[in-house]
Design an enzyme around this catalytic site. Sequence first.
Site, PDB file in Angstrom:
ATOM      1  N   ASP A 178       0.724  -1.260  -0.070  1.00 10.78           N
ATOM      2  CA  ASP A 178       0.078   0.092   0.052  1.00 10.78           C
ATOM      3  C   ASP A 178       0.872   1.229  -0.261  1.00 10.78           C
ATOM      4  O   ASP A 178       2.067   1.214   0.352  1.00 10.78           O
ATOM      5  CB  ASP A 178      -0.939  -0.026   1.272  1.00 10.78           C
ATOM      6  CG  ASP A 178      -2.086  -0.900   1.018  1.00 10.78           C
ATOM      7  OD1 ASP A 178      -2.629  -1.152  -0.121  1.00 10.78           O
ATOM      8  OD2 ASP A 178      -2.701  -1.327   2.157  1.00 10.78           O
ATOM      9  N   ASP A 508      -4.629  -2.678   4.845  1.00 13.35           N
ATOM     10  CA  ASP A 508      -5.193  -2.300   6.205  1.00 13.35           C
ATOM     11  C   ASP A 508      -6.733  -2.294   6.322  1.00 13.35           C
ATOM     12  O   ASP A 508      -7.207  -2.210   7.352  1.00 13.35           O
ATOM     13  CB  ASP A 508      -4.761  -0.778   6.543  1.00 13.35           C
ATOM     14  CG  ASP A 508      -4.919   0.032   5.385  1.00 13.35           C
ATOM     15  OD1 ASP A 508      -5.765  -0.217   4.434  1.00 13.35           O
ATOM     16  OD2 ASP A 508      -4.414   1.343   5.250  1.00 13.35           O
ATOM     17  N   ASP A 512      -8.932  -5.580   1.931  1.00 11.51           N
ATOM     18  CA  ASP A 512      -7.826  -6.412   1.566  1.00 11.51           C
ATOM     19  C   ASP A 512      -7.508  -7.651   1.855  1.00 11.51           C
ATOM     20  O   ASP A 512      -6.448  -8.235   1.801  1.00 11.51           O
ATOM     21  CB  ASP A 512      -6.564  -5.276   2.217  1.00 11.51           C
ATOM     22  CG  ASP A 512      -6.424  -3.968   1.603  1.00 11.51           C
ATOM     23  OD1 ASP A 512      -6.729  -3.752   0.362  1.00 11.51           O
ATOM     24  OD2 ASP A 512      -6.095  -3.109   2.376  1.00 11.51           O
TER      25      ASP A 512
END
Length: 839
Positions: A178, A508, A512
């Site tokens: 990310d 997070d 995901d």
Amino acid sequence: MAAGTNVMEGSARMLVTAVGINSKAGIIFTLVGAAKQKKKAKGDDSSSSSSNFGGSTDESSEKKEKSVLQSKLTKLALNIGYFGTAIALLTVIILAVKFSINTYVINETQFQWSQLNEYIGFIITGVTVLVVAVPEGLPLAVTLSLAYSVKKMMKDNNLVRHLDACETMGNATAICSDKTGTLTTNRMTVVQSFVCNKLARTCKEFLPVPDKVEEMLIRSIAINSAYTSRVMPGEKDELPKQVGNKTECALLGYVTSLSKSYEKARLECPEETFTHVYTFNSARKSMGTVVGRQGGGFHLFAKGASEIMLQKCSFIYGEGGVLEELTAKKRNDLINKVIEPMACDGLRTICIAHRDFVKENPAKNEKLIEREPTWEEEDDIFCNFTCLGIVGIEDPVRSEVPDAIKKCQTAGITVRMVTGDNINTARSIATKCGILQPSDDFLVLEGKDFNEKIRDENNQIQQELIDNIWPRLRVLARSSPTDKYNLVKGIIDSKVNPNREVVAVTGDGTNDAPALKKADVGFAMGIAGTDVAKEASDIILTDDNFSSIVKAVLWGRNVYDSISKFLQFQLTVNVVAVTAAVIGSVLLNDSPLKAVQMLWVNLIMDTLASLALATEMPTPDLLLRKPYGRTKALVTRRMMKNIIGQAIYQLVVIFYLLFAGDVLLQIESGRDDSVPTQHMTVVFNTFVMMTLFNEINARKIHGQRNVFQGIFTNPIFYGIWVSTFVLQILIIEFGSAFFSTKALSIDQWMWCLLFGVGTLLWGQLIISLPNRVVPEKFSLGKDDPALQKLPVGKPSPGQLLWVRSRKRILSQIRVVNAFRATIDTNRLQGAAFKKIEGS
């Protein structure tokens, strides 16, 4: 809510009435635990069963592919088991044949029942050889290395949930990361704004804003956000503290920079007036809040990704706060002249808009309604907005991230950024991080383009199409959770790399979770991560920092190397001990090392050595080489060269001392004595000294000449080494009653130490030899495809090794016992026959 479900979207308030053992699930678990204890006390272990309460899962039942190290250890354990069994059988056969020839052919002695004890002794010798050949310390070394690494990784902000993830990270070849919070600081600040056709590039330029637009802008920001998000004054000389969603905190900070109070706007519009809330999701890329208007009607405040929100806007405030129609030309100009330049500066662009629903006299940017709209029909609600402004939010790259990514690239790990941000923002951040270089020809794609490229004419995802993209892909922008999952799955299932890519993923959010679960190693954010993401992960980053992933790679490779160090040391001792026991038994009809001495050697090479070598600290050199790969042999040619070379030296020394040591040291021969002698004590002591000094050699497995480098950074290693040396002195000098030894003189001790130190000098000579002196087929521990398909829930390699070796030993002992029972029966029958004949 039904048991076992997870909240995926929305907001709520919750009253917690009980936690832990006081909750309903806790009470049930307590009762289950008490019931299991009661059954265990009754000896009813077979009735235990796994239960699933409150949505918990039994991880042991999960069918995941075995890790790289597990597969190799399983294969190696089988090879060692076969080798030990073959040597043990060969020893028994040679001893039995030799005894039979000497007894019945040369001496022409008649068979007697008492002679069967000799054969039983041969079988027991074979069992002893098998026990020596099997490295019982291997499972201990694996467990110690993993446990030690997991404990140390906690200090490096890595909370390991699954042990096998630790060593899997050592073989990682790709990381899909990310952006927000992982590569960046996640401390967001509005640094540019476009309001009423005025572009402000600094905070000082934010003012002035027309009163009407300013009021609506402040209300939209303050109301259309979680009321838990707020900006608090920092301590002396510190920045304001951001609490809650960081993007919302940046916008609230923008309100403060306008010298206004967002808290006042919230007090004027309490949560009780909220009519409907559209929480942010990855499909909409925006969020909205509907509140009631004074005098009837509704206000809809919205914010989201700027280029997406602009497509839903029909009006915009121009210079002086004049309402203007947002034509296609103006929209394109905003994208080209405002949004893209902000994105190219690495800013996240957010569009803030609103829409009114009124009951009478609608303006051109309002909608006339007779009753409350159907809020679930989003297509009719999220349209015809009035754009209040566009802001550029800066999220600085963490200072340590560029160096961490450079280390990953040096270590043979490809880092890819997967983010929901604008493609220009993502490209800018990737360049600042070092994922992209100005001269690179790597791909930077949006999720929409990525989806088009990996699907065929029937809209089906094809692996061949993914294989054409992922090797060059470095940034995936405006991606959805599905795009992230498809990318991870495509890399793992790819046939481009014959060794198969080992992929780590960071995430997070709740969305995901599929990608985290699919990845070989899933990293969840400990600060910003949701409970669903953490549950799906293997490791939790307690500081949400990418540099902590590099530390996980470092510890993972250290685990692999620690096991390899132990194997190099262990197999050398095994080869020497087994060869000495076999040849000694054949030539002298007895092993040169007594049973209790072998027990002490086993203790050195198993328990103590595993503790010493499995606790070595990682060094930066571990990141200077490429990943081992899934098919790389566990015992490499270099290691096999060291094992064979050291074994040759030690065997030559042992047999020289065994057959000529009495002449060299001018002492009486002990080859045919059953009592302790200095001669055999020297043989035993020299073997232990060579083993101890070779333990220092085993610290290096990549051809390093300085085997003492970093030795004093591991107090466990030198503490165990010195303690073992002292214990050996006590055994030799004072352990004659228990260890069949006899005290040695100073000269004899010097000879033993000389031969021991010789292993260090001999090791330098071995390092100088090219690795090709050992054929590649002699490397051990390559993957067996059938073994890789075994689930993790089955016994671990160490358990498998121990169980199989134990079964072999027990089965041979049963054979010996049955043989003895047969002999006893024959003896009784013979005595009975003689008694009958005498009568």
